[in-house]
Motif scaffolding. Sequence first.
Motif, PDB file in Angstrom:
ATOM      1  N   GLU A  32     -44.667  16.745 -15.655  1.00 50.01           N
ATOM      2  CA  GLU A  32     -44.848  15.142 -15.395  1.00 50.01           C
ATOM      3  C   GLU A  32     -46.482  14.969 -15.865  1.00 50.01           C
ATOM      4  OE1 GLU A  32     -44.351  11.383 -14.167  1.00 50.01           O
ATOM      5  OE2 GLU A  32     -42.740  12.856 -13.916  1.00 50.01           O
ATOM      6  N   ARG A  33     -47.137  15.857 -15.238  1.00 53.43           N
ATOM      7  CA  ARG A  33     -48.759  15.378 -15.487  1.00 53.43           C
ATOM      8  C   ARG A  33     -48.916  15.704 -17.004  1.00 53.43           C
ATOM      9  NH1 ARG A  33     -48.972  18.566 -11.073  1.00 53.43           N
ATOM     10  NH2 ARG A  33     -49.289  20.492 -11.949  1.00 53.43           N
ATOM     11  N   ALA A  34     -48.458  16.678 -17.713  1.00 57.64           N
ATOM     12  CA  ALA A  34     -48.458  17.153 -19.244  1.00 57.64           C
ATOM     13  C   ALA A  34     -47.916  15.732 -19.828  1.00 57.64           C
ATOM     14  CB  ALA A  34     -47.627  18.322 -19.559  1.00 57.64           C
ATOM     15  N   LEU A  35     -46.669  15.413 -19.785  1.00 60.26           N
ATOM     16  CA  LEU A  35     -46.052  14.208 -20.591  1.00 60.26           C
ATOM     17  C   LEU A  35     -46.680  12.952 -20.230  1.00 60.26           C
ATOM     18  CD1 LEU A  35     -42.382  15.107 -19.858  1.00 60.26           C
ATOM     19  CD2 LEU A  35     -43.288  15.258 -22.180  1.00 60.26           C
ATOM     20  N   GLN A  36     -47.381  12.576 -19.154  1.00 65.01           N
ATOM     21  CA  GLN A  36     -47.951  11.352 -18.784  1.00 65.01           C
ATOM     22  C   GLN A  36     -49.422  11.486 -19.674  1.00 65.01           C
ATOM     23  OE1 GLN A  36     -47.446   8.628 -17.292  1.00 65.01           O
ATOM     24  NE2 GLN A  36     -45.440   9.005 -16.533  1.00 65.01           N
ATOM     25  N   ALA A  37     -49.924  12.559 -19.375  1.00 56.33           N
ATOM     26  CA  ALA A  37     -51.215  12.565 -20.085  1.00 56.33           C
ATOM     27  C   ALA A  37     -51.277  12.451 -21.627  1.00 56.33           C
ATOM     28  CB  ALA A  37     -51.970  13.740 -19.646  1.00 56.33           C
ATOM     29  N   VAL A 105     -30.446   5.751 -27.848  1.00 57.31           N
ATOM     30  CA  VAL A 105     -31.716   5.919 -28.132  1.00 57.31           C
ATOM     31  C   VAL A 105     -31.865   5.253 -29.369  1.00 57.31           C
ATOM     32  CG1 VAL A 105     -33.549   7.752 -28.674  1.00 57.31           C
ATOM     33  CG2 VAL A 105     -31.572   8.132 -26.876  1.00 57.31           C
ATOM     34  N   THR A 106     -33.217   4.478 -29.476  1.00 57.86           N
ATOM     35  CA  THR A 106     -33.624   3.993 -30.738  1.00 57.86           C
ATOM     36  C   THR A 106     -34.559   5.016 -31.723  1.00 57.86           C
ATOM     37  OG1 THR A 106     -35.798   3.511 -29.727  1.00 57.86           O
ATOM     38  CG2 THR A 106     -33.861   1.823 -29.642  1.00 57.86           C
ATOM     39  N   GLU A 107     -34.678   4.605 -32.678  1.00 58.68           N
ATOM     40  CA  GLU A 107     -35.525   5.385 -33.644  1.00 58.68           C
ATOM     41  C   GLU A 107     -37.060   5.736 -33.020  1.00 58.68           C
ATOM     42  OE1 GLU A 107     -35.269   7.186 -36.439  1.00 58.68           O
ATOM     43  OE2 GLU A 107     -33.369   6.610 -36.472  1.00 58.68           O
ATOM     44  N   ALA A 108     -37.576   4.659 -32.505  1.00 60.71           N
ATOM     45  CA  ALA A 108     -38.917   4.761 -31.639  1.00 60.71           C
ATOM     46  C   ALA A 108     -38.650   5.757 -30.563  1.00 60.71           C
ATOM     47  CB  ALA A 108     -39.263   3.466 -31.285  1.00 60.71           C
ATOM     48  N   GLY A 109     -37.461   5.737 -29.900  1.00 58.83           N
ATOM     49  CA  GLY A 109     -37.115   6.777 -28.574  1.00 58.83           C
ATOM     50  C   GLY A 109     -37.022   7.980 -29.506  1.00 58.83           C
ATOM     51  N   ARG A 110     -36.338   8.241 -30.378  1.00 54.19           N
ATOM     52  CA  ARG A 110     -36.346   9.727 -31.031  1.00 54.19           C
ATOM     53  C   ARG A 110     -37.444  10.154 -31.350  1.00 54.19           C
ATOM     54  NH1 ARG A 110     -31.254   7.530 -32.241  1.00 54.19           N
ATOM     55  NH2 ARG A 110     -31.861   6.799 -34.574  1.00 54.19           N
ATOM     56  N   ALA A 111     -38.472   9.341 -32.069  1.00 54.50           N
ATOM     57  CA  ALA A 111     -39.794   9.750 -32.522  1.00 54.50           C
ATOM     58  C   ALA A 111     -40.811   9.951 -31.320  1.00 54.50           C
ATOM     59  CB  ALA A 111     -40.540   8.472 -33.313  1.00 54.50           C
ATOM     60  N   LEU A 112     -40.641   9.297 -30.417  1.00 55.36           N
ATOM     61  CA  LEU A 112     -41.415   9.759 -29.187  1.00 55.36           C
ATOM     62  C   LEU A 112     -40.733  11.070 -28.353  1.00 55.36           C
ATOM     63  CD1 LEU A 112     -43.504   9.091 -26.881  1.00 55.36           C
ATOM     64  CD2 LEU A 112     -41.824   7.815 -25.851  1.00 55.36           C
ATOM     65  N   LEU A 113     -39.459  11.339 -28.418  1.00 54.10           N
ATOM     66  CA  LEU A 113     -39.116  12.316 -27.886  1.00 54.10           C
ATOM     67  C   LEU A 113     -39.412  13.725 -28.744  1.00 54.10           C
ATOM     68  CD1 LEU A 113     -37.092  13.917 -25.911  1.00 54.10           C
ATOM     69  CD2 LEU A 113     -35.247  13.488 -27.510  1.00 54.10           C
ATOM     70  N   ALA A 115     -42.045  14.039 -30.453  1.00 56.08           N
ATOM     71  CA  ALA A 115     -43.503  14.163 -30.392  1.00 56.08           C
ATOM     72  C   ALA A 115     -43.634  14.887 -28.953  1.00 56.08           C
ATOM     73  CB  ALA A 115     -44.402  12.715 -30.472  1.00 56.08           C
ATOM     74  N   ALA A 116     -42.939  14.418 -27.927  1.00 53.65           N
ATOM     75  CA  ALA A 116     -42.976  14.855 -26.601  1.00 53.65           C
ATOM     76  C   ALA A 116     -42.636  16.349 -26.335  1.00 53.65           C
ATOM     77  CB  ALA A 116     -42.725  13.957 -25.510  1.00 53.65           C
ATOM     78  N   ARG A 117     -41.723  16.590 -27.166  1.00 54.32           N
ATOM     79  CA  ARG A 117     -40.811  17.619 -26.782  1.00 54.32           C
ATOM     80  C   ARG A 117     -41.747  19.072 -26.817  1.00 54.32           C
ATOM     81  NH1 ARG A 117     -36.693  17.253 -30.039  1.00 54.32           N
ATOM     82  NH2 ARG A 117     -35.185  16.846 -28.353  1.00 54.32           N
ATOM     83  N   PRO A 118     -42.633  19.317 -27.888  1.00 55.33           N
ATOM     84  CA  PRO A 118     -43.615  20.431 -27.797  1.00 55.33           C
ATOM     85  C   PRO A 118     -44.553  20.358 -26.234  1.00 55.33           C
ATOM     86  CG  PRO A 118     -43.751  19.537 -29.823  1.00 55.33           C
ATOM     87  CD  PRO A 118     -43.099  18.440 -29.253  1.00 55.33           C
ATOM     88  N   THR A 119     -44.839  19.309 -26.037  1.00 56.24           N
ATOM     89  CA  THR A 119     -45.864  19.238 -24.613  1.00 56.24           C
ATOM     90  C   THR A 119     -44.795  19.556 -23.482  1.00 56.24           C
ATOM     91  OG1 THR A 119     -46.737  17.242 -25.710  1.00 56.24           O
ATOM     92  CG2 THR A 119     -46.900  17.620 -23.255  1.00 56.24           C
ATOM     93  N   ASN A 120     -43.723  19.094 -23.449  1.00 57.96           N
ATOM     94  CA  ASN A 120     -42.587  19.582 -22.469  1.00 57.96           C
ATOM     95  C   ASN A 120     -42.340  21.158 -22.246  1.00 57.96           C
ATOM     96  OD1 ASN A 120     -40.233  18.541 -20.394  1.00 57.96           O
ATOM     97  ND2 ASN A 120     -39.428  20.011 -21.727  1.00 57.96           N
TER      98      ASN A 120
END
Length: 156
Positions: A32-37, A105-113, A115-120
Amino acid sequence: MSRTDQSESAEALAQGWCALAALHSRIAGRVERALQAAHGLGVTEYSVLRVLSRQQGHHMRMQQLAKAVVLSQSATTRVVNKLEDQGLLTRYLCADDRRGIYTEVTEAGRALLDAARPTNDAALREALDEAAQEPELAPLVRAVEAVDPVPGAVTP
């Protein structure tokens, strides 16, 4: 089984459950902290995007989504509303059954996912590595690491 054996068995179960809850809490907090930050995204929002993106067509009925991310219907609706307001998801009525609502999921949602996957993944690995150093959590970490996903299964 004697009363003493039953009592010891119940105590062992309670200790195991507490250890599992502690491991979950540590992992969820770290992720949670990593994804939020890094992405302004919570664990639940990430899970919703991940579950939907793994589906054929990147969509799912709201009831199925609630079950897959282990949320109540109302909590799922709140998360989906938030993600929809951010342009990360869309909802639409099922063509065959007007009572059914799909979330996609929209294109923007897939793009955010993406980008966030390595952080997660990094935060998850760090949390598991840290927990593995504690004797009461190490067996649970090994169990998590040994899970072999079922092909086609919906996982958050």
